[in-house]
Structures are given as structure tokens and as C-alpha cells.
Write a protein that holds these residues in place. Structure first.
Motif, mmCIF file in Angstrom:
data_model
loop_
_atom_site.group_PDB
_atom_site.id
_atom_site.type_symbol
_atom_site.label_atom_id
_atom_site.label_comp_id
_atom_site.label_asym_id
_atom_site.label_seq_id
_atom_site.Cartn_x
_atom_site.Cartn_y
_atom_site.Cartn_z
ATOM 1 N N THR A 191 -62.725 0.572 -62.689
ATOM 2 C CA THR A 191 -63.912 -0.261 -62.677
ATOM 3 C C THR A 191 -64.969 0.299 -63.618
ATOM 4 O O THR A 191 -65.189 1.503 -63.670
ATOM 5 N N VAL A 192 -65.620 -0.592 -64.349
ATOM 6 C CA VAL A 192 -66.835 -0.225 -65.062
ATOM 7 C C VAL A 192 -67.990 -0.852 -64.299
ATOM 8 O O VAL A 192 -68.169 -2.077 -64.295
ATOM 9 N N TRP A 193 -68.760 -0.014 -63.633
ATOM 10 C CA TRP A 193 -69.870 -0.503 -62.831
ATOM 11 C C TRP A 193 -71.020 -0.915 -63.753
ATOM 12 O O TRP A 193 -71.199 -0.331 -64.822
ATOM 13 N N ASP A 194 -71.781 -1.895 -63.331
ATOM 14 C CA ASP A 194 -72.975 -2.243 -64.108
ATOM 15 C C ASP A 194 -73.960 -1.081 -64.097
ATOM 16 O O ASP A 194 -74.475 -0.679 -65.141
ATOM 17 N N VAL A 195 -74.228 -0.571 -62.890
ATOM 18 C CA VAL A 195 -75.191 0.521 -62.736
ATOM 19 C C VAL A 195 -74.618 1.550 -61.768
ATOM 20 O O VAL A 195 -74.176 1.194 -60.669
ATOM 21 N N VAL A 196 -74.620 2.809 -62.165
ATOM 22 C CA VAL A 196 -74.307 3.912 -61.261
ATOM 23 C C VAL A 196 -75.586 4.703 -61.046
ATOM 24 O O VAL A 196 -76.257 5.092 -62.013
ATOM 25 N N VAL A 197 -75.935 4.924 -59.781
ATOM 26 C CA VAL A 197 -77.124 5.691 -59.413
ATOM 27 C C VAL A 197 -76.656 7.002 -58.807
ATOM 28 O O VAL A 197 -75.824 7.016 -57.896
ATOM 29 N N VAL A 198 -77.188 8.108 -59.308
ATOM 30 C CA VAL A 198 -76.795 9.441 -58.830
ATOM 31 C C VAL A 198 -77.911 9.989 -57.951
ATOM 32 O O VAL A 198 -79.020 10.260 -58.419
ATOM 33 N N GLY A 199 -77.622 10.152 -56.662
ATOM 34 C CA GLY A 199 -78.604 10.664 -55.702
ATOM 35 C C GLY A 199 -79.097 9.571 -54.791
ATOM 36 O O GLY A 199 -79.622 8.551 -55.259
ATOM 37 N N ALA A 200 -78.963 9.779 -53.474
ATOM 38 C CA ALA A 200 -79.294 8.736 -52.500
ATOM 39 C C ALA A 200 -80.552 9.068 -51.709
ATOM 40 O O ALA A 200 -80.664 8.728 -50.533
ATOM 41 N N GLY A 201 -81.526 9.745 -52.358
ATOM 42 C CA GLY A 201 -82.838 9.905 -51.750
ATOM 43 C C GLY A 201 -83.647 8.628 -51.926
ATOM 44 O O GLY A 201 -83.105 7.584 -52.317
ATOM 45 N N PRO A 202 -84.946 8.670 -51.669
ATOM 46 C CA PRO A 202 -85.763 7.455 -51.810
ATOM 47 C C PRO A 202 -85.699 6.834 -53.202
ATOM 48 O O PRO A 202 -85.613 5.605 -53.333
ATOM 49 N N GLY A 203 -85.731 7.663 -54.264
ATOM 50 C CA GLY A 203 -85.666 7.118 -55.609
ATOM 51 C C GLY A 203 -84.345 6.444 -55.891
ATOM 52 O O GLY A 203 -84.291 5.327 -56.423
ATOM 53 N N GLY A 204 -83.256 7.103 -55.551
ATOM 54 C CA GLY A 204 -81.937 6.534 -55.789
ATOM 55 C C GLY A 204 -81.678 5.288 -54.971
ATOM 56 O O GLY A 204 -81.124 4.308 -55.470
ATOM 57 N N ALA A 205 -82.042 5.316 -53.692
ATOM 58 C CA ALA A 205 -81.850 4.141 -52.841
ATOM 59 C C ALA A 205 -82.661 2.958 -53.354
ATOM 60 O O ALA A 205 -82.204 1.816 -53.341
ATOM 61 N N SER A 206 -83.882 3.250 -53.820
ATOM 62 C CA SER A 206 -84.737 2.191 -54.349
ATOM 63 C C SER A 206 -84.143 1.610 -55.620
ATOM 64 O O SER A 206 -84.131 0.388 -55.826
ATOM 65 N N ALA A 207 -83.630 2.465 -56.505
ATOM 66 C CA ALA A 207 -83.009 1.994 -57.744
ATOM 67 C C ALA A 207 -81.767 1.169 -57.456
ATOM 68 O O ALA A 207 -81.552 0.106 -58.061
ATOM 69 N N ALA A 208 -80.927 1.658 -56.553
ATOM 70 C CA ALA A 208 -79.695 0.943 -56.226
ATOM 71 C C ALA A 208 -80.000 -0.424 -55.618
ATOM 72 O O ALA A 208 -79.340 -1.422 -55.937
ATOM 73 N N ARG A 209 -80.988 -0.472 -54.748
ATOM 74 C CA ARG A 209 -81.348 -1.757 -54.127
ATOM 75 C C ARG A 209 -81.856 -2.741 -55.172
ATOM 76 O O ARG A 209 -81.467 -3.918 -55.186
#
Length: 434
Positions: A11-29
Motif C-alpha cells: 500500500t502507498v498511503w496518502d498520509v503517514v503520521v509518526v507519533g500518536a500524541g496530541p499532535g499526531g492524533a490531530s494530524a491523522a484526524r
């Protein structure tokens, strides 16, 4: 390897976010809400502990997902200010100033919101590096995210939100000009002690330049910590020990004792490289004076997720670069302005802590501004921009900044003993603007 992971390899993901703290969770959402295929990578298993006071101020609350239920452990209506244990005074407000959370609960709920929006979460996935060129990268529109075990995940855009010791930040070339050491203890206390602190926080302006300590009540425990510039860890540790002792809490055994480095970016530090963006602690984004980082992580994470979508859609390097520059402009025009004022406040506070303390406990407009900032009705930068008196005062202090203050001078009398040395005679009325 499971068939599920094998499918991810192709798979080639559109966006990969590294780190699931507040910044990462916010970016992923944010990226998932735009309808993109998003993978959120986290090296730990959730929930996980993080050294943090857990204060939720207005800008943090305003950046949360719609309908997000804050797992508040307490609501602060009063703040006791002290100057290295002296000159204690408590200011109170009829309205809540800020809320307090335990970070494991708070972060886990943010991740749940990202997953609900459509992001895919993968824990236990430590990232060793990212590559934008070389044999692991199939084409110029793709970034390779290499995991610790050698597995490669492909993406059209990457957001680094992997904390202050960020590997993605190192790839981007993030530069910092100020590093602080925070030390913290979670201290379980009996009901009678917890009751003394309920609804009230303490902020102590410390003995080291630019340092301060805090006590945040969270039900049956107190979060007690201090922060100071890195360089003399022994002095910072002594400050915490003295602080806990003055509070009468040294007889209680902490359930957790931890430390953490916070890094504040230089004004010209990059926020992107190619198709890779950084946000939150990974970018060195925080309020320099208070070192508040949750709201900066949430706000920069949301912007990073939105601009990562545009980078993922970019057909060539020129368009990707244009979108990355737009992200940089969005950060600098908002959070960057707040950081600029925060740097000036930190310089003033490091030189003249007594002046800052006196203003907050004795000057109604200063306390009103504190209340407005914590509630989110304005920012420190907004007050300086819209109030001529505040702007003139800060400019005057800038010019006088080379005259150090003496926070421990002999005329400072310690307030009556009690939880946090609370002065029972302190004014309890809500001042203008609270």
C-alpha cells in the motif's frame, strides 16, 4: 508477517503520521476527515504515560474534535502564586480557569477520534528513519518510512509528530535555541489532603532563572513538577525536592517519577523537507515562557494534517514544495507570533521574576489577562497586540532586561503554612476580566 501487514507493504498511503500524541492524533484526524487513506504509527502501546502537567487551557479545548468529551480530573477555579515558597497569594475566579487531565486517558481519546474519522492505527511501530531518495523509494511522489525492524511503509506525505527527540525532526533539520528539563511526580494523597487542593492549582516561580514549579490536583493524586533550563540537572532536582518538602508532601510515595526534555525551535527552523512535515514537539513548537505544548501540538497537528493532504495530491516536487511553504506560513503567522511574545516574556521573567509575581498577585489587569488567556478568550500575543499599555510595558521591560531581579531578597515573607503555603488572607474576589 501477517497477511494484514503484507497488504500494508503493498500500500502507498496518502498520509503517514509518526507519533500518536496530541499532535499526531490531530494530524491523522484532519487528513482522514478529508477522505484520505491515513496510517498513524506509534512506537508504544496505548495508553502510555507522558511527563506533563495535563493542563487544558482554552486554546487546547477549542482545538479538540467536535463533541470530544474531556476526561477532566479537576476544574481549577483558583491559583496560588508563590515566589520560591514566599509571598504566597491565592487568586480566585467564579468561572473555571482551566481543566486538568491525565495524559494517558486524554491521548487515548484523541487517537480514538482519529480512528473514528477513518485513520488506521498501528502501535508497537518504532520508526528509525524516513527516506525521500534511494532504492526504497519507488518514485518521486513517494516517501519511505523505515521501521526499526526493517519494514518499509510508503506514503505520499509524512507528518512527524514523534516528540521532542524526533527522528523525523532530525530528517527535516529542526533547530532549537532553548532546551528545558522538566521533572515531575504523580503523588497519591489521602482524601483530606486531596480535599485541600480540590479546584486549586499552585504555581511557584522558582530559584533558577526562568524556572517554575506547579501542583495540579487530579482527584486522589497531585501532579507536582518543576521545569528549568537544561544544564544543571542536579539543581533542578534539588528544586523539586525542596518544593515537595515545602508543600508537606515528602512523606507520600510517588506512584510515578519522570523527566522530560522540551525543545523550543529557533525562529528560522525548518518545518518541512520535501514531502515531510513536522508539528508539535517534533517541530519545537511550544509556548516558550510556560512551555505549554498541548495546544501547540493540537493546532499545529491539525494544520499539518490539512497541508499533508495537499502535499499528497501534489503532482511534482515544485507543487509539493509550494504546499509545504504554505504550511510554514500558516504556522509562523499564528503560533509563531505567539512564540515570539512568549520568548520576550521568558527573557523578562528570567531576569525579573519578582516583577512578574507582583503583577499577577497585585495588579488586577494582569490577573484578568491571565484568566482570559487560560480560558482561551485571548492569547498573550493578542493582549500585547490590542492593549497599548501591555505593549509599552513589555517594550520597556525588553530595554531593562539586563538588570537581574532578586527573588529571594530578605523582605519576602513566607505566607502561613498550609497546602502550598496558601495565604488565607489573600484576596478571594474575582477581579475584572476573570
Amino acid at each position: 508477517m501477517s497477511s494484514e501487514n503484507e497488504a500494508e507493504d503493498r500500500t502507498v498511503w496518502d498520509v503517514v503520521v509518526v507519533g500518536a500524541g496530541p499532535g499526531g492524533a490531530s494530524a491523522a484526524r484532519a487528513a482522514a476527515e478529508a477522505g484520505r487513506r491515513v496510517l498513524l504509527l506509534e512506537k508504544a502501546e496505548l495508553p502510555r504515560y507522558k511527563t506533563c502537567g495535563g493542563g487544558i487551557i482554552g486554546p487546547t479545548r477549542d482545538a479538540l474534535p467536535p463533541g470530544f468529551e474531556l476526561p477532566l480530573r479537576d476544574r481549577v477555579h483558583a491559583v496560588t502564586f508563590s515566589l520560591n515558597g514566599r509571598l504566597n497569594r491565592t487568586r480566585r475566579s467564579k468561572r473555571m480557569l482551566f481543566g486538568l487531565v491525565n495524559r494517558p486517558e486524554f491521548d487515548e481519546r484523541l487517537v480514538e477520534a482519529a480512528v473514528k474519522a477513518g485513520a488506521r492505527l498501528r502501535t508497537g511501530a518504532a520508526v528509525s528513519r524516513v527516506e525521500q531518495h534511494g532504492p526504497a523509494v519507488p518514485d518521486r511522489r513517494t516517501v519511505a518510512v523505515v521501521l526499526a525492524g526493517g519494514e518499509t511503509v510508503l506514503a505520499r506525505a509524512v507528518v512527524g509528530a514523534d516528540g521532542s527527540a524526533s527522528r523525523i525532526g532530525a530528517h527535516v533539520g529542526v533547530r532549537v535555541d532553548h532546551v528545558d528539563l522538566g521533572l515531575e511526580s504523580e503523588i497519591p494523597v489521602p482524601p483530606e489532603v486531596a480535599g485541600d487542593w480540590r479546584g486549586r492549582a499552585l504555581i511557584d516561580w522558582g530559584p533558577l532563572p526562568g524556572s517554575y514549579g506547579w501542583v495540579f490536583p487530579k482527584g486522589d493524586s497531585l501532579t507536582v513538577g518543576v521545569i528549568a533550563a537544561r544544564g544543571d540537572g542536579a539543581a533542578t532536582k534539588r528544586y523539586l525536592e525542596d518544593f515537595v518538602g515545602r508543600l508537606g508532601l515528602s512523606g507520600f510515595e510517588p506512584s510515578i517519577s519522570s523527566g522530560h526534555l522540551t525543545r523550543c525551535r529557533t525562529d528560522d527552523s525548518p518545518l518541512s523537507r520535501g514531502r515531510v512535515l513536522v508539528c508539535g514537539d517534533a517541530a519545537g513548537l511550544l509556548e516558550p515562557w510556560t512551555r505549554e505544548g498541548i495546544s501547540f501540538a493540537l493546532r499545529s497537528g491539525r494544520l499539518a494534517g490539512q497541508w499533508a493532504v495537499r502535499i499528497a495530491e501534489a503532482g511534482d516536487a515544485v507543487d509539493a514544495r509550494r504546499q509545504a511553504l504554505n504550511y510554514t506560513f500558516a504556522i509562523k503567522s499564528g503560533l509563531g507570533v505567539e512564540m515570539g511574545v512568549g520568548r520576550r516574556m521568558l527573557a523578562t521573567f528570567a531576569q525579573r521574576p519578582r516583577l512578574v509575581h507582583t503583577a499577577l498577585v497585585g495588579f488586577r489587569p494582569a490577573w484578568g489577562a491571565f484568566a482570559q488567556i487560560t480560558r482561551g478568550s485571548t492569547t498573550l500575543a493578542g493582549i500585547v497586540r490590542t492593549h497599548p499599555l501591555a505593549r509599552k510595558a513589555l517594550s520597556a521591560l525588553d530595554r531593562r532586561g539586563d538588570g537581574p531581579d532578586a527573588p529571594d531578597s530578605a523582605d519576602g515573607r513566607r505566607g502561613p503554612d498550609g497546602p502550598g503555603g496558601q495565604d488565607a488572607s489573600a484576596g478571594s474576589g474575582e477581579s475584572a476580566g476573570s
